[in-house]
Design a protein around this motif. Sequence first.
Motif, mmCIF file in Angstrom:
data_model
loop_
_atom_site.group_PDB
_atom_site.id
_atom_site.type_symbol
_atom_site.label_atom_id
_atom_site.label_comp_id
_atom_site.label_asym_id
_atom_site.label_seq_id
_atom_site.Cartn_x
_atom_site.Cartn_y
_atom_site.Cartn_z
ATOM 1 N N ASP A 414 6.935 -4.858 -8.475
ATOM 2 C CA ASP A 414 6.777 -6.094 -7.704
ATOM 3 C C ASP A 414 6.984 -7.349 -8.543
ATOM 4 O O ASP A 414 7.097 -8.454 -8.014
ATOM 5 N N TRP A 415 7.042 -7.189 -9.866
ATOM 6 C CA TRP A 415 7.258 -8.341 -10.742
ATOM 7 C C TRP A 415 8.699 -8.838 -10.689
ATOM 8 O O TRP A 415 8.998 -9.949 -11.129
ATOM 9 N N GLU A 416 9.599 -8.041 -10.142
ATOM 10 C CA GLU A 416 10.986 -8.474 -10.008
ATOM 11 C C GLU A 416 11.136 -9.318 -8.736
ATOM 12 O O GLU A 416 10.763 -8.887 -7.651
ATOM 13 N N ALA A 417 11.707 -10.499 -8.881
ATOM 14 C CA ALA A 417 11.806 -11.437 -7.756
ATOM 15 C C ALA A 417 12.650 -10.896 -6.611
ATOM 16 O O ALA A 417 12.432 -11.239 -5.445
ATOM 17 N N ASN A 418 13.626 -10.028 -6.934
ATOM 18 C CA ASN A 418 14.505 -9.516 -5.875
ATOM 19 C C ASN A 418 13.949 -8.280 -5.179
ATOM 20 O O ASN A 418 14.582 -7.726 -4.283
ATOM 21 N N VAL A 419 12.762 -7.823 -5.575
ATOM 22 C CA VAL A 419 12.109 -6.710 -4.878
ATOM 23 C C VAL A 419 11.331 -7.291 -3.701
ATOM 24 O O VAL A 419 10.387 -8.063 -3.883
ATOM 25 N N SER A 420 11.726 -6.940 -2.497
ATOM 26 C CA SER A 420 11.134 -7.527 -1.294
ATOM 27 C C SER A 420 9.778 -6.929 -0.984
ATOM 28 O O SER A 420 9.396 -5.885 -1.514
ATOM 29 N N SER A 421 9.067 -7.577 -0.075
ATOM 30 C CA SER A 421 7.757 -7.052 0.346
ATOM 31 C C SER A 421 7.920 -5.694 1.030
ATOM 32 O O SER A 421 7.077 -4.797 0.857
ATOM 33 N N ASP A 422 8.993 -5.516 1.803
ATOM 34 C CA ASP A 422 9.234 -4.227 2.461
ATOM 35 C C ASP A 422 9.428 -3.116 1.429
ATOM 36 O O ASP A 422 8.917 -2.000 1.603
ATOM 37 N N GLU A 423 10.155 -3.421 0.360
ATOM 38 C CA GLU A 423 10.395 -2.422 -0.686
ATOM 39 C C GLU A 423 9.101 -2.052 -1.401
ATOM 40 O O GLU A 423 8.866 -0.891 -1.736
ATOM 41 N N ILE A 424 8.242 -3.045 -1.608
ATOM 42 C CA ILE A 424 6.947 -2.773 -2.253
ATOM 43 C C ILE A 424 6.125 -1.841 -1.377
ATOM 44 O O ILE A 424 5.558 -0.839 -1.845
ATOM 45 N N VAL A 425 6.071 -2.164 -0.082
ATOM 46 C CA VAL A 425 5.275 -1.347 0.853
ATOM 47 C C VAL A 425 5.838 0.075 0.939
ATOM 48 O O VAL A 425 5.083 1.060 0.867
ATOM 49 N N ASP A 426 7.136 0.214 1.093
ATOM 50 C CA ASP A 426 7.757 1.541 1.204
ATOM 51 C C ASP A 426 7.484 2.386 -0.046
ATOM 52 O O ASP A 426 7.174 3.576 0.060
ATOM 53 N N TYR A 427 7.614 1.770 -1.206
ATOM 54 C CA TYR A 427 7.370 2.505 -2.451
ATOM 55 C C TYR A 427 5.929 3.004 -2.501
ATOM 56 O O TYR A 427 5.668 4.167 -2.854
ATOM 57 N N MET A 428 4.994 2.147 -2.129
ATOM 58 C CA MET A 428 3.576 2.526 -2.176
ATOM 59 C C MET A 428 3.274 3.657 -1.199
ATOM 60 O O MET A 428 2.513 4.586 -1.523
ATOM 61 N N ILE A 429 3.849 3.608 -0.032
ATOM 62 C CA ILE A 429 3.618 4.661 0.966
ATOM 63 C C ILE A 429 4.126 6.006 0.456
ATOM 64 O O ILE A 429 3.472 7.051 0.593
ATOM 65 N N ASN A 430 5.278 5.995 -0.181
ATOM 66 C CA ASN A 430 5.935 7.238 -0.589
ATOM 67 C C ASN A 430 5.455 7.791 -1.924
ATOM 68 O O ASN A 430 5.714 8.963 -2.230
ATOM 69 N N ASN A 431 4.777 6.984 -2.727
ATOM 70 C CA ASN A 431 4.430 7.434 -4.076
ATOM 71 C C ASN A 431 2.934 7.480 -4.376
ATOM 72 O O ASN A 431 2.547 7.875 -5.475
ATOM 73 N N LEU A 440 0.259 -3.632 -9.796
ATOM 74 C CA LEU A 440 0.741 -4.804 -9.078
ATOM 75 C C LEU A 440 0.567 -6.021 -10.006
ATOM 76 O O LEU A 440 0.009 -5.903 -11.093
ATOM 77 N N HIS A 441 1.044 -7.179 -9.568
ATOM 78 C CA HIS A 441 1.002 -8.345 -10.443
ATOM 79 C C HIS A 441 0.519 -9.596 -9.715
ATOM 80 O O HIS A 441 0.762 -9.761 -8.518
ATOM 81 N N ILE A 442 -0.164 -10.452 -10.469
ATOM 82 C CA ILE A 442 -0.436 -11.811 -9.986
ATOM 83 C C ILE A 442 0.552 -12.724 -10.704
ATOM 84 O O ILE A 442 0.308 -13.214 -11.799
ATOM 85 N N LEU A 443 1.679 -12.933 -10.073
ATOM 86 C CA LEU A 443 2.739 -13.787 -10.608
ATOM 87 C C LEU A 443 3.239 -14.707 -9.506
ATOM 88 O O LEU A 443 3.391 -14.275 -8.356
#
Length: 474
Positions: A414-431, A440-443
């Motif tokens: 999630d620290w990469e600016a081009n990683v969308s919120s949908d991609e973060i959610v999908d990754y968390m669901i699957n892994n 996760l990050h506070i950035l």
Amino acid sequence: MKNKKLVSIIVISMIVTMILTSCSKDKYPLKDDKVTNVSKNVISKVDKNIKVSNCDEISCAITDKKVISIVIQGMGNEDSLSKLLKELKNNNLKVTFFASGIKVSEESNLAKAIISDGHKIENSTLTSADLTKESYKNKVKEIERSGEAIEKVLKEKCKYLRVGKDNINKKVKDVAKDCGYKYIINPTIRFTDLSNEDEQYLGKMFLEKRKRGNLVLLDLDSNPDLYKYISYFAEKIKEKSYKAISLDDLIDLYEKRKVEQYKPKKQIDVPCNQYNIIKDYKTDEKKIALTFDDWASDDTVDEILDILDRYNIKSTFFLIGEGVEENPSLAYTISQRGHEIANHTYSHKDVNTISSEELKKEINKGYQVIAKAINKEPSKYLRTPRGIIDEEVGQTIASCGYKDIVLYGIDPKDWEANVSSDEIVDYMINNSKSGGITLLHILDGKHTAEALPRVIENLQNQGYEIVTVGELLN
């Protein structure tokens, strides 16, 4: 006839002498001429009845409350002050003015107008000179004579001091202490030149720079149109649920914290070569730890904290000491909201590019800064920047007293600016998995806060209990 002329000449000479003597007399003398009795070799108390053990330089108060205190430099002229007082009243703001004794004495009508509107006036020295360049004798003159001139008009002693150019060193603080001042005010945020700015500038800068417990300086002497900025400034204060409190109230917060201040150990160097690298925890229970790394602005962190509160979730925050040092109130707020705080080193250097001694300094300084800010011992975990570790790094960390090096097994990047919120959610669901530790990050400028509600809801829908690292390991 000659005798009469002689008498006239003598009388005129006496009158002229009296006038010249009066003109040359110091307009703002110290009581009992104490300054002239200061020896070059012996620095004694200005007033032996004044007993102040120390003079603190106050720039902010560490607090989890969304508060600031506004101070104003100078009193302006009758027109600029009148307009400013009207705007302050309209926006229900009470402030502290710092003025020179000369100004208060010569324009006492302005000082009395400030006081009658419920504001305070404090000492800004006699001429706003740079006291770091003055002798002890002149430092005393600047502070003491100004205070006496203000007291003569207001019938009240000054409690706080602001010195010229905000140049403060130990000698200046020592003289302030000798003059009976416990505090020198040195505001965190200064608005000194508004000549090229629009009327919304103060509000915009407040949103960008604000921190809990800040002192904000507005300069009336340099900005006679200061009144124009007040309404928008006040609007932005309220917009972020902040409250402007008096300087007295801010000092009370500072004093309370000072009395209760946790004193971290000077060293955490414990000979040890044994350590654990933890990426997850083997368990059959459906528990998962959400952890947050790094540092961010109040806006980003507040948004994440509010989301966690909404779902009644506690997490583990691995904080960078450098950020905490810059904004200790924010670290304190995270801790006060019930979250676990741990060390992520002081400045987030790549640990495989620095020596063992440098790494120890990074760990120890990070620990010191974090412990002081959150006012208690942080959790005894350490996470290396970027998850880097080898045997030498592990042994160095262990020698600083950290047996558990907590990394992560679930990383949605999630620290990469081009990683969308949908991609973060999908990754968390699957892994996600039982005993997993999620990174996760506070950035600022990332999509973590946007994704977080859906991440939490999906994990809970899968039956996971979201816990801190401490709860997972224990």
